[in-house]
Design a protein around this motif. Sequence first.
Motif, mmCIF file in Angstrom:
data_model
loop_
_atom_site.group_PDB
_atom_site.id
_atom_site.type_symbol
_atom_site.label_atom_id
_atom_site.label_comp_id
_atom_site.label_asym_id
_atom_site.label_seq_id
_atom_site.Cartn_x
_atom_site.Cartn_y
_atom_site.Cartn_z
ATOM 1 N N SER A 106 0.825 -1.210 0.000
ATOM 2 C CA SER A 106 0.000 0.000 0.000
ATOM 3 C C SER A 106 0.860 1.261 0.000
ATOM 4 O O SER A 106 0.522 2.251 -0.650
ATOM 5 C CB SER A 106 -0.970 0.002 1.186
ATOM 6 O OG SER A 106 -0.254 -0.045 2.393
ATOM 7 N N SER A 107 2.008 1.240 0.689
ATOM 8 C CA SER A 107 2.881 2.420 0.671
ATOM 9 C C SER A 107 3.514 2.611 -0.712
ATOM 10 O O SER A 107 3.676 3.742 -1.179
ATOM 11 C CB SER A 107 3.957 2.329 1.742
ATOM 12 O OG SER A 107 4.829 1.251 1.505
ATOM 13 N N THR A 109 2.128 1.646 -3.582
ATOM 14 C CA THR A 109 1.042 2.113 -4.453
ATOM 15 C C THR A 109 0.776 3.595 -4.214
ATOM 16 O O THR A 109 0.608 4.364 -5.169
ATOM 17 C CB THR A 109 -0.239 1.291 -4.202
ATOM 18 O OG1 THR A 109 0.062 -0.092 -4.394
ATOM 19 C CG2 THR A 109 -1.350 1.701 -5.136
ATOM 20 N N THR A 110 0.769 4.010 -2.970
ATOM 21 C CA THR A 110 0.542 5.419 -2.638
ATOM 22 C C THR A 110 1.651 6.292 -3.214
ATOM 23 O O THR A 110 1.388 7.366 -3.765
ATOM 24 C CB THR A 110 0.468 5.601 -1.111
ATOM 25 O OG1 THR A 110 -0.594 4.791 -0.615
ATOM 26 C CG2 THR A 110 0.242 7.045 -0.730
ATOM 27 N N ARG A 113 1.198 6.539 -6.974
ATOM 28 C CA ARG A 113 0.081 7.447 -7.267
ATOM 29 C C ARG A 113 0.529 8.906 -7.160
ATOM 30 O O ARG A 113 0.169 9.735 -7.982
ATOM 31 C CB ARG A 113 -1.093 7.178 -6.325
ATOM 32 C CG ARG A 113 -1.891 5.981 -6.724
ATOM 33 C CD ARG A 113 -3.198 5.860 -5.949
ATOM 34 N NE ARG A 113 -3.895 4.659 -6.393
ATOM 35 C CZ ARG A 113 -4.298 3.687 -5.592
ATOM 36 N NH1 ARG A 113 -4.104 3.769 -4.291
ATOM 37 N NH2 ARG A 113 -4.892 2.626 -6.091
#
Length: 170
Positions: A106-107, A109-110, A113
Amino acid sequence: MARSVYNGRTRSYRRRRNTTSFRFYRVTSTLALALFLLVLFWPNGHGVTAAPLLSADRFNCQVSYVHDGDTLRCADGTRVRLHAVAARETDETCRPGHPCPMASASSATTKLRGLADGQMLSCEQTGTSYDRVTAICRNQSNVEINCAMVQSGTALIWPRYNSEYAICAQ
């Protein structure tokens, strides 16, 4: 050599070669050899020596979706895999034999982004992987996204793929 009987004597004679089929064989084998050598030495990175990236390998990508820490989708539907970058899968795992960063999926992907989502990227294709284009991309601020992901600690350089087209090359 074939033999025939002529007036009681045995004579040898040479059979006449079928010249049409011989010419066809000679021409096709020459063309096949020429085609093989052309493919082998054509400067596209698939022959004996690696060729530099050509302008035909460059493309723009309007990012419409970031899938995970190393894959995104362009507005035209093209799926782009960041070249020589390894991030965790969305289920927080790493596949066997792949580099595995300490950072969470998730980090990563963030971070991707933040670097790419909604931007127009300028990319250089380095190959393909599982129906995705592999590429080195720069965002509108001229930041090399592949390198930025590694420098952020959310992804690792994958040495196996970094040798031919190196990322983080200033």
